[in-house]
Design an enzyme around this catalytic site. Sequence first.
Site, PDB file in Angstrom:
ATOM      1  N   LEU A 108       0.811  -1.216   0.000  1.00  0.00           N
ATOM      2  CA  LEU A 108       0.000   0.000   0.000  1.00  0.00           C
ATOM      3  C   LEU A 108       0.850   1.274   0.000  1.00  0.00           C
ATOM      4  CD1 LEU A 108      -2.686  -1.130   2.592  1.00  0.00           C
ATOM      5  CD2 LEU A 108      -2.704  -1.426   0.110  1.00  0.00           C
ATOM      6  N   HIS A 109       0.347   2.266  -0.704  1.00  0.00           N
ATOM      7  CA  HIS A 109       0.994   3.588  -0.759  1.00  0.00           C
ATOM      8  C   HIS A 109      -0.072   4.651  -0.506  1.00  0.00           C
ATOM      9  CE1 HIS A 109      -0.879   3.685  -4.682  1.00  0.00           C
ATOM     10  NE2 HIS A 109      -0.211   2.594  -5.051  1.00  0.00           N
ATOM     11  N   GLU A 110       0.303   5.915  -0.669  1.00  0.00           N
ATOM     12  CA  GLU A 110      -0.621   7.011  -0.333  1.00  0.00           C
ATOM     13  C   GLU A 110      -1.873   7.010  -1.215  1.00  0.00           C
ATOM     14  OE1 GLU A 110       2.614   7.252  -0.506  1.00  0.00           O
ATOM     15  OE2 GLU A 110       3.396   8.488   1.127  1.00  0.00           O
ATOM     16  N   GLY A 156      -9.758   3.728  -7.288  1.00  0.00           N
ATOM     17  CA  GLY A 156      -8.977   4.881  -7.727  1.00  0.00           C
ATOM     18  C   GLY A 156      -9.215   5.203  -9.196  1.00  0.00           C
ATOM     19  N   HIS A 193      -3.592   4.233  -2.130  1.00  0.00           N
ATOM     20  CA  HIS A 193      -4.497   3.342  -1.389  1.00  0.00           C
ATOM     21  C   HIS A 193      -4.987   4.020  -0.107  1.00  0.00           C
ATOM     22  CE1 HIS A 193      -1.711   0.327  -3.408  1.00  0.00           C
ATOM     23  NE2 HIS A 193      -2.885  -0.082  -3.844  1.00  0.00           N
ATOM     24  N   LYS A 210      -6.968   6.272 -10.935  1.00  0.00           N
ATOM     25  CA  LYS A 210      -5.718   5.834 -11.580  1.00  0.00           C
ATOM     26  C   LYS A 210      -6.009   4.696 -12.561  1.00  0.00           C
ATOM     27  CE  LYS A 210      -1.343   4.217 -11.726  1.00  0.00           C
ATOM     28  NZ  LYS A 210      -1.264   2.877 -11.207  1.00  0.00           N
ATOM     29  N   LYS A 226       1.327   7.386  -8.121  1.00  0.00           N
ATOM     30  CA  LYS A 226       1.794   6.360  -7.183  1.00  0.00           C
ATOM     31  C   LYS A 226       1.301   4.996  -7.633  1.00  0.00           C
ATOM     32  CE  LYS A 226       2.587   9.268  -3.340  1.00  0.00           C
ATOM     33  NZ  LYS A 226       3.738   9.209  -2.456  1.00  0.00           N
ATOM     34  N   SER A 227       2.165   4.014  -7.521  1.00  0.00           N
ATOM     35  CA  SER A 227       1.798   2.650  -7.926  1.00  0.00           C
ATOM     36  C   SER A 227       2.710   1.667  -7.202  1.00  0.00           C
ATOM     37  CB  SER A 227       1.988   2.495  -9.443  1.00  0.00           C
ATOM     38  OG  SER A 227       1.979   1.126  -9.795  1.00  0.00           O
ATOM     39  N   GLN A 265     -10.904   0.386 -15.185  1.00  0.00           N
ATOM     40  CA  GLN A 265     -11.406  -0.533 -14.152  1.00  0.00           C
ATOM     41  C   GLN A 265     -12.585   0.093 -13.405  1.00  0.00           C
ATOM     42  OE1 GLN A 265      -8.927  -3.000 -11.298  1.00  0.00           O
ATOM     43  NE2 GLN A 265      -9.262  -1.208 -10.040  1.00  0.00           N
TER      44      GLN A 265
HETATM   45  P1  AMP Z   1      -4.148  -2.085  -6.599  1.00  0.00           P
HETATM   46  O1  AMP Z   1      -3.615  -2.473  -5.277  1.00  0.00           O
HETATM   47  O2  AMP Z   1      -3.120  -1.569  -7.549  1.00  0.00           O
HETATM   48  O3  AMP Z   1      -5.062  -3.121  -7.194  1.00  0.00           O
HETATM   49  O4  AMP Z   1      -5.079  -0.821  -6.347  1.00  0.00           O
HETATM   50  C1  AMP Z   1      -6.135  -0.862  -5.422  1.00  0.00           C
HETATM   51  C2  AMP Z   1      -6.973   0.378  -5.570  1.00  0.00           C
HETATM   52  O5  AMP Z   1      -6.157   1.527  -5.322  1.00  0.00           O
HETATM   53  C3  AMP Z   1      -7.530   0.553  -6.999  1.00  0.00           C
HETATM   54  O6  AMP Z   1      -8.859   1.024  -6.916  1.00  0.00           O
HETATM   55  C4  AMP Z   1      -6.608   1.582  -7.592  1.00  0.00           C
HETATM   56  O7  AMP Z   1      -7.205   2.345  -8.618  1.00  0.00           O
HETATM   57  C5  AMP Z   1      -6.296   2.446  -6.388  1.00  0.00           C
HETATM   58  N1  AMP Z   1      -5.054   3.188  -6.619  1.00  0.00           N
HETATM   59  C6  AMP Z   1      -3.853   2.674  -6.966  1.00  0.00           C
HETATM   60  N2  AMP Z   1      -2.951   3.664  -7.141  1.00  0.00           N
HETATM   61  C7  AMP Z   1      -3.597   4.820  -6.896  1.00  0.00           C
HETATM   62  C8  AMP Z   1      -3.216   6.208  -6.920  1.00  0.00           C
HETATM   63  N3  AMP Z   1      -1.990   6.582  -7.230  1.00  0.00           N
HETATM   64  N4  AMP Z   1      -4.148   7.132  -6.610  1.00  0.00           N
HETATM   65  C9  AMP Z   1      -5.417   6.748  -6.289  1.00  0.00           C
HETATM   66  N5  AMP Z   1      -5.840   5.474  -6.250  1.00  0.00           N
HETATM   67  C10 AMP Z   1      -4.947   4.518  -6.557  1.00  0.00           C
END
Ligand code: AMP
Length: 281
Positions: free
Chosen positions: A33-35, A147, A37, A149, A184-185, A153
């Site tokens: 997790l990052h900012e 998100g 999430h 992002k 952020k990713s 999806q």
């Molecule tokens: P993930 O863990 O990559 O599957 O992401 C989980 C959720 O966090 C998804 O709904 C993503 O769109 C959201 N998310 C990931 N990165 C970001 C970001 N930089 N800003 C906002 N939401 C994000």
Amino acid sequence: MKVLNTINEVRNLVKEWKTQALKIGFVPTMGYLHEGHESLLKRASQENDRVVVSIFVNPMQFGPKEDLSTYPRDLERDSVVCERAGANIIFHPTNEEIYFDDFSSFVDMNGLTSGLCGKSRPTHFRGVCTVVTKLFNIVTPDRAYFGEKDAQQLAIIKRLVRDLNIDVEVIGCPIVREEDGLAKSSRNTYLSEEERDAATILNKALTLAKSKIQDGERKAENIIKIIENKIDEEKLAKIDYIEVVDSFSMENVKEISKSVLVAVAVFIGKTRLIDNFTYEL
Ligand code: AMP
């Protein structure tokens, strides 16, 4: 905050909450997790009485040549983020808890899933739709947070919920970025120092495109060209796609006339990164 590994444990706690008429917010993630999430979690805890976050690296949404085995994982670090953001449950199931050996039911979608990321990741959204439907059935949240992002999806999940009458409100949250603009990713951790610098090209190209639209450019092909030329300045970058699509149907547009999504996927070395912006006229 509790870390629960089984569907039954989550169901039992959720049942208890429901008898008290508590509202439940849900944030599905793959962890590390990052900012970005964290912003979803904070919003969920502001708007609901209880918050469930799932941390599950869903094998079904990875293609055979993708990064399932190397995807970063760190539950201990994630727990700190979740607790700080006000989560009540981390649902952290094993693959076996989610998928029986003879698992054979899938949730699939036409149309919205075929372009953009669906082109280079043809089985990805079937995996996403299937796991999100399962998670919705397990958690039965009032609200779920995704998100922007992952804009495609988000559009797909909204359609899924509408089409299948799933009783949850889907809420989109803005993209959280690094100071230099990189979205952020969890996958940013794959980047070497040199690649990390190169990765800023995605946001630079999108920012340039946005300013051209603001200046009056309306032709999608010109916007795509502007982005392409900018990204080509970066030697480590290899374009997967650049698309200008209707924000709701995800279909390509020729002219920018209402709400469009301008989205890119770019390989920086071996790491595939995505970014986008939505422009409302
Ligand atoms: P993930 O863990 O990559 O599957 O992401 C989980 C959720 O966090 C998804 O709904 C993503 O769109 C959201 N998310 C990931 N990165 C970001 C970001 N930089 N800003 C906002 N939401 C994000």
